[in-house]
Design a protein around this motif. Structure first.
Motif, short mmCIF file in Angstrom:
data_model
loop_
_atom_site.label_atom_id
_atom_site.label_comp_id
_atom_site.label_asym_id
_atom_site.label_seq_id
_atom_site.Cartn_x
_atom_site.Cartn_y
_atom_site.Cartn_z
N VAL A 198 -4.19 4.34 -1.21
CA VAL A 198 -4.28 3.39 -0.09
C VAL A 198 -4.73 2.03 -0.61
N ARG A 199 -5.66 2.02 -1.54
CA ARG A 199 -6.17 0.75 -2.07
C ARG A 199 -5.11 0.00 -2.87
N ALA A 200 -4.08 0.68 -3.34
CA ALA A 200 -3.05 0.07 -4.17
C ALA A 200 -2.09 -0.81 -3.37
N HIS A 201 -2.02 -0.63 -2.06
CA HIS A 201 -1.08 -1.39 -1.22
C HIS A 201 -1.87 -2.24 -0.24
N ASP A 202 -1.67 -3.56 -0.32
CA ASP A 202 -2.46 -4.48 0.49
C ASP A 202 -2.36 -4.20 1.99
N THR A 203 -1.16 -3.92 2.49
CA THR A 203 -1.00 -3.69 3.93
C THR A 203 -1.71 -2.43 4.37
N GLU A 204 -1.57 -1.36 3.59
CA GLU A 204 -2.27 -0.11 3.93
C GLU A 204 -3.77 -0.27 3.78
N LEU A 205 -4.20 -0.97 2.77
CA LEU A 205 -5.63 -1.20 2.57
C LEU A 205 -6.22 -1.94 3.76
N GLN A 206 -5.53 -2.97 4.19
CA GLN A 206 -5.99 -3.74 5.34
C GLN A 206 -6.09 -2.86 6.59
N GLY A 207 -5.05 -2.07 6.86
CA GLY A 207 -5.07 -1.18 8.02
C GLY A 207 -6.16 -0.12 7.92
#
Length: 196
Positions: free
Chosen positions: A20-29
């Motif tokens: 999750v931390r590897a993808h900015d959009t998923e991290l933000q969500g």
């Protein structure tokens, strides 16, 4: 203020899996979902005590049950569930809570009914337009169903406690205002982060 408060969401990063931390959009969500779960954790005891003091223990138990599901939703990411499932678990628990509260507190006219607006708002904040529209449609169907059932006499009558209902209306509007402000601030912070 938003620019300074938004980095505080990074405190939730250690709870999130590396994928999750590897993808900015998923991290933000995931950060936003974690913050909303933390707000839920803080508000559930207060709401439960309020409903108990007003004599609505069944509603208090619904708050505890839905609150547990909402608080656990970010941890499903660690278990391998994707952000869409974690988001829908959170929003689904909120949605079912609002339906249960409406059934206990007066149908479509219940003081908690305006909180249905949080379902599409949270879904849109975490997942974008499509989930927001889907949850908005589900809320619309639920509201129409509550209206029809109430007019057919299929719902229990509203509690006859004007003072208790006034307290619920005041607390509900203050809480809703605070959460809408939080959601808007998170959305603006997310937009500012994407704009950099």
């Amino acid at each position: 203020m938003i620019a300074t408060a938004y980095p505080l969401l990074k405190v939730f990063d250690r709870l999130l899996p590396p994928a999750v931390r590897a993808h900015d959009t998923e991290l933000q969500g995931a950060r936003q979902l974690s913050l909303l779960a933390a707000v839920t954790a803080g508000s559930v005891p207060l709401l439960t005590v309020m409903y108990h003091l007003l004599g609505y223990d069944a509603v208090g138990m619904m708050v505890i049950t839905a609150g547990i599901v909402m608080m656990v939703s970010p941890f499903t990411l660690t278990a391998g569930a994707g952000l869409p499932l974690a988001r829908d678990l959170f929003v689904g628990a909120l949605f079912m809570l609002k339906i249960g509260m409406a059934l206990q507190l007066g149908g479509i006219g219940a003081p908690t009914t305006p909180w249905f607006v949080l379902c599409p708002a949270v879904a849109m904040l975490i997942g974008g337009l499509r989930p927001g529209l889907v949850w908005g449609a589900l809320v619309l169907v639920a509201l129409v169903a509550l209206f029809v059932l109430q007019h057919l006499g299929a719902l229990p009558p509203a509690p006859v406690d004007p003072d208790g209902m006034a307290v619920l209306q005041l607390a509900g509007m203050i809480g809703l205002l605070a959460l809408v402000a939080l959601i808007v601030a998170l959305a603006m912070g997310a937009a500012a982060t994407r704009g950099r």
